[in-house]
Design an enzyme around this catalytic site. Structure first.
Site, PDB file in Angstrom:
ATOM      1  N   PHE B 135       0.847  -1.191   0.000  1.00 53.98           N
ATOM      2  CA  PHE B 135       0.000   0.000   0.000  1.00 53.98           C
ATOM      3  C   PHE B 135       0.886   1.246   0.000  1.00 53.98           C
ATOM      4  O   PHE B 135       0.519   2.287   0.536  1.00 53.98           O
ATOM      5  CB  PHE B 135      -0.903   0.028   1.250  1.00 53.98           C
ATOM      6  CG  PHE B 135      -1.891  -1.099   1.322  1.00 53.98           C
ATOM      7  CD1 PHE B 135      -2.302  -1.779   0.177  1.00 53.98           C
ATOM      8  CD2 PHE B 135      -2.438  -1.482   2.551  1.00 53.98           C
ATOM      9  CE1 PHE B 135      -3.221  -2.825   0.258  1.00 53.98           C
ATOM     10  CE2 PHE B 135      -3.352  -2.518   2.635  1.00 53.98           C
ATOM     11  CZ  PHE B 135      -3.755  -3.210   1.488  1.00 53.98           C
ATOM     12  N   CYS B 137       3.584   2.104  -2.810  1.00 54.41           N
ATOM     13  CA  CYS B 137       4.221   2.677  -3.991  1.00 54.41           C
ATOM     14  C   CYS B 137       3.576   4.005  -4.382  1.00 54.41           C
ATOM     15  O   CYS B 137       2.383   4.041  -4.651  1.00 54.41           O
ATOM     16  CB  CYS B 137       4.149   1.689  -5.161  1.00 54.41           C
ATOM     17  SG  CYS B 137       5.690   0.838  -5.355  1.00 54.41           S
ATOM     18  N   ASN B 202       7.683   2.850   2.724  1.00 57.05           N
ATOM     19  CA  ASN B 202       7.854   2.737   1.287  1.00 57.05           C
ATOM     20  C   ASN B 202       8.513   4.045   0.844  1.00 57.05           C
ATOM     21  O   ASN B 202       8.837   4.890   1.670  1.00 57.05           O
ATOM     22  CB  ASN B 202       6.495   2.509   0.614  1.00 57.05           C
ATOM     23  CG  ASN B 202       6.662   1.822  -0.743  1.00 57.05           C
ATOM     24  OD1 ASN B 202       7.427   2.282  -1.578  1.00 57.05           O
ATOM     25  ND2 ASN B 202       5.944   0.735  -0.960  1.00 57.05           N
ATOM     26  N   CYS B 348      39.458  26.546  10.870  1.00 58.27           N
ATOM     27  CA  CYS B 348      38.770  26.807   9.609  1.00 58.27           C
ATOM     28  C   CYS B 348      37.736  27.919   9.780  1.00 58.27           C
ATOM     29  O   CYS B 348      37.350  28.571   8.828  1.00 58.27           O
ATOM     30  CB  CYS B 348      38.097  25.544   9.082  1.00 58.27           C
ATOM     31  SG  CYS B 348      36.732  24.964  10.104  1.00 58.27           S
ATOM     32  N   CYS B 351      32.691  27.257  12.504  1.00 61.99           N
ATOM     33  CA  CYS B 351      31.842  27.459  13.678  1.00 61.99           C
ATOM     34  C   CYS B 351      31.556  28.945  13.857  1.00 61.99           C
ATOM     35  O   CYS B 351      30.437  29.339  14.192  1.00 61.99           O
ATOM     36  CB  CYS B 351      32.511  26.881  14.923  1.00 61.99           C
ATOM     37  SG  CYS B 351      34.155  27.563  15.251  1.00 61.99           S
TER      38      CYS B 351
END
Lengths: 447, 435
Positions: B135, B137, B202, B348, B351
């Site tokens: 029930f 797809c 599904n 880097c 943050c």
């Protein structure tokens, strides 16, 4: 192949045709689309990225890498060229391992920086290979600028001036434009005539005329130029080299590594260039490395670099040292040449070991000596002015400039290897040429 | 470690079943899957003859990472396109040859009792272990009133399930679609209709990409595209939530659930089990890497169980459910602060960018005048975004403030008492403590 690696003396044709062509092919070929995308994904798009400030031309590196990752190579190239119009050559010759890639946070994190140089090449190749020039110049403003030298500094300055609407006339002492890009870089870093193609591509902006075979002090003087031009930029580089004198009882001469590299760049048939069976290169910079590696690639049996201090003091980067040793070059440190003798038809170079005196920091020759066979000796211990123009204030044998690249003489700016500021790198020359152009513009419009 | 699984009385040597999908479309595949070690299969959905047809162009679209890692996939394939009898014959021989493996048959026929009545005896005849009613797809078949067209209407789910249950002795699993507003309603309907279990999710209705040259959705069939069903690692978080909702719903708690949706590693499987699934079904990972991944799934799960001293699969099932609650019951007196390990920090500044531009301006960009990043406790609300964007694992962590410590942001002392929104003074409907 009439000779082999073992043929004595200095001879040509030591290798086969295939060997020459393999040895002098592109050392670091461009990325494929897939490689570029994967590498671009490694960039963290850092805040106020350290790679940008590590680049003398301050290219917005994270931005151009992000543009590559979204399949916008042309936009990426534009981001690069906005800051560095010779971004194509810089992608090939920059010692990125001591500039952007050293600053890359991934270097700190894992010792594997984002391959910024190769990504830059990927981006710049994308439009240069299509011969697209992405800039148009402003309307001509009627002003004329003279530029001395068509090396990286002169070209960068000329291009920026042309964009701003100036007519530029370049005075170049050689028959080809490009300066050290054309005459001074290892062949395998700039294959397929890239330097000449880059100049042609750059000149597409228009408004730039190159007068070849015009040497400062011979064919014209600064004073003459000042009369006919609104401003002058000097990017003439260094024409002379430092020499070494060694006691000799033979007719063997010490050759200039700069000339050797230049000859190699201009040659079409590598087999025609003679090279010694045992080659010795004296020096510790990039010129020494380039001369040594290329001697090896030309088929020398043994190539030795002699450097008077230790490895850490070499101005050639670790990566370049490794490149040399991986090609078979031997690096002998803490040694200086003392004399050349000929014994049984073989040239022997005698050397003394050295050490640094702890208290004075001076280099001291030790009693321990040794000798090596040396059919051919190249000297690569630095370049200098042949006759520093006494109209300029100088510093350390070079033209002194201020932050805006202005010399001590009114209306004269300068940049590149001939000035006292910055490292002697292509990328530094480009930054100074570009900044001088902006300074010239500012000075002219404020008058 | 014994991974023996029992689901609705159906035994399998491990809790990993291949989901109803192309990997289970025929005997050849299923035999190879069993040889590789899969515990069971749900045979690709059978329908009534004449067999359906598939498009003859591409059936799958994809979302890739830059290294071409498949992060998500969608498909516009329909149920099996082979004649019913061929499938039935193959199921029978496979089950006979692999009696210790679970073989469940997925079914999808029109919403008429006669259709179900006609197909059920044929499936029973194969001696398969159970049924799964598709029930779920969301594409193609739903246009014909089947698949998710049933799964989106609880009344239909209940009705069809009841038809099936009253016409077969086999255990029935109802496969649910996630393309609904509240998963509890279809789940309740399935059990009301007599289902023995539900399986979910599904695929999620999706368009994975648009071709910017042709302006066609992809996958493109002759210049046109249609929505498909999205699956793979990208949908796992959706599936985990829906599974947990059914496991927690008072009306369906303790019912059997087969967990599906992006299970790629043993870790994913353990998470599904912890949230109440009795076993898991796998498709995309097998389609991406082949049946061989079953060795990683089983060895990983069993290793982890050994470390945790868990002796059976059933011990894991629902283990995390007591810790799943509503927002209103979260402890508002629990205070944490981000802290950055300066030795691990690679500077880097991600943050800083996220905090400064989009969060709470609680991170500095310099330390003693040098580039460096540090949390400002007075501003940090512990939102976790700095951790989410930090490329270095464990460089930024959350520190729990001890009761008695001062929260520098609010100036208040951290309490050791539990207090949630239901009693918070700012809550207009808060329950006042007795005077």
């Amino acid at each position: 192949m009439s000779n082999t690696k073992l043929s004595p003396g200095i001879v040509s044709s030591r290798l086969s045709k295939e060997e020459y062509s393999n040895n002098f092919s592109d050392a670091y070929p461009g990325f494929t689309d897939y490689e570029a995308k994967v590498e671009a994904d490694r960039c963290y798009f850092c805040y106020d990225a350290p790679c940008i400030s590590a680049c003398p031309t301050e290219i917005n590196i994270p931005l151009f890498i992000r543009q590559i990752s979204t399949e916008m190579e042309e936009e990426a190239a534009k981001t690069i060229f906005d800051q560095n119009i010779l971004g194509g050559m810089c992608a090939r010759v920059c010692p990125t391992e001591t500039l952007c890639e050293e600053a890359c946070v991934r270097e700190a994190a894992e010792g594997k920086p984002v391959k910024i140089g190769r990504l830059q090449r990927y981006a710049t190749d994308s439009i240069m290979s299509q011969n697209i020039h992405p800039y148009i110049r402003n309307e001509n403003n009627g002003k004329k600028i003279a530029v001395i030298g068509s090396g990286p500094a002169g070209l960068a300055c000329s291009h920026r001036l042309s964009m701003l609407g100036y007519d530029v006339e370049i005075f170049e002492s050689k028959s080809k434009a490009g300066g050290l890009n054309e005459y001074g870089i290892a062949t395998y870093k700039s294959v397929d005539n890239f330097a000449a193609k880059e100049v042609d591509w750059l000149l597409k902006i228009g408004g730039i005329k190159i007068n070849h075979n015009k040497t400062l002090g011979v064919d014209f003087s600064i004073d003459e130029l000042r009369k006919s031009y609104d401003a002058i930029f000097i990017g003439c580089g260094l024409q002379d080299t430092n020499k070494i004198s060694i006691d000799s009882n033979t007719d063997q001469s010490i050759e200039d590594a700069v000339d050797f590299i230049a000859d190699l760049r201009q040659i079409n048939d590598f087999s025609s260039l003679p090279i010694g069976r045992n080659v010795v290169v004296i020096g510790g910079g990039m010129t020494a490395i380039d001369a040594a590696v290329q001697s090896q690639l030309l088929g020398a049996e043994k190539v030795t670099i002699i450097y008077r201090r230790n490895l850490e003091n070499m101005s050639a980067s670790k990566k370049e040292q490794n490149n040399a040793t991986s090609k078979g070059v031997k690096i002998i440190t803490n040694a200086i040449p003392t004399s050349i003798n000929k014994q049984n038809g073989v040239h022997k170079l005698s050397l003394s070991y050295t050490e640094v005196e702890k208290q004075s920091g001076k280099l001291k020759e030790l009693d321990q000596k040794f000798s090596i066979e040396a059919d051919q000796i190249f000297c690569a211990i630095g370049q200098k002015f042949n006759n520093l123009l006494d109209v300029f204030k100088s510093n350390k044998g070079k033209i002194m400039i201020d932050e805006s690249c202005k010399t001590s003489v009114e209306n004269v700016w300068a940049g590149g290897d001939c000035v006292d500021q910055g490292e002697d790198l292509t990328v530094t020359a480009v930054a100074q040429g570009r900044d001088a152009a902006e300074a010239i513009h500012k000075s002219i419009i404020s008058k | 470690m014994n991974l023996q699984s029992e689901f609705l009385g159906i035994k399998s040597p491990n809790p990993f079943w291949l989901a109803s999908a192309p990997p289970t479309d025929k005997e050849y595949n299923v035999r190879r899957a069993f040889e590789a070690g899969w515990g069971g299969v749900v045979w690709k959905t059978l329908g009534l003859d004449p067999n359906i047809v598939n498009v003859n162009g591409p059936r799958y679209g994809a979302v890739w990472g830059p290294d071409r890692r498949l992060l998500g996939m969608n498909n516009i394939e329909l149920i099996t396109d082979r004649p019913l009898q061929i499938n039935l014959d193959e199921i029978k021989v496979v089950k006979k040859d692999y009696p210790d493996r679970a073989v469940v048959v997925s079914l999808m026929v029109p919403c008429e009792e006669e259709c179900w009545k006609s197909i059920l005896p044929k499936v029973e005849e194969t001696e398969a272990d159970g049924l799964e009613l598709n029930f779920g797809c969301p594409h193609g078949m739903s246009e014909r009133g089947m698949g998710s067209a049933v799964g989106q209407v609880p009344d239909y789910i209940e009705m069809v399930t009841r038809w099936v249950k009253s016409n077969t002795r086999m255990p029935v699993i109802v496969k649910l679609t996630p393309n609904i507003t509240d998963i509890r309603y279809p789940a309740r309907a399935a059990f009301k209709g007599g289902a023995d279990a539900v399986s979910l999710i599904n695929t999620v209705a999706s368009i994975v990409s648009v071709n910017l040259d042709t302006f066609s959705p992809e996958p493109s069939i002759n210049g046109k595209g249609t929505h498909g069903g999205y699956c793979g690692p990208a949908v796992k978080p959706i599936a985990l939530n829906l599974v947990s909702q059914i496991a927690r719903d008072p009306e369906t708690q303790n019912k059997d659930i087969s967990g599906i949706g992006g299970v790629t590693t043993w870790r994913d499987a353990a998470e599904f089990l912890a949230l109440g699934a009795g076993n898991v079904q796998v498709c995309t990972a097998a389609m991406t890497y082949g049946f061989g991944i079953i060795s990683e799934l089983t060895s990983g799960l069993s290793n982890w169980m050994k470390k945790k001293e868990i002796n059976s699969i059933s011990e894991i099932v629902g283990k995390a459910i007591p810790n799943v609650t509503e927002w209103q019951y979260l402890n508002l007196n629990h205070v944490t602060k981000a802290q950055i390990d300066q030795d691990l920090c690679i500077k880097c500044g991600r943050c800083y960018a996220v905090c400064e531009d989009t969060s709470h301006q609680a991170i500095t960009k310099t330390i003693n005048g040098e580039r460096g990043f540090e949390v400002i406790d007075e501003e940090c609300v512990a939102c976790n975004m700095c951790i989410n964007v930090c490329p270095v694992e464990n460089c930024i962590t959350m520190r729990d403030l001890e009761p008695g410590e001062i929260d520098k942001r609010t100036g208040q002392t951290v309490s050791d008492k539990y207090a949630n929104w239901t009693t918070h003074p700012n809550n207009p409907s808060s329950i006042k403590a007795a005077e």
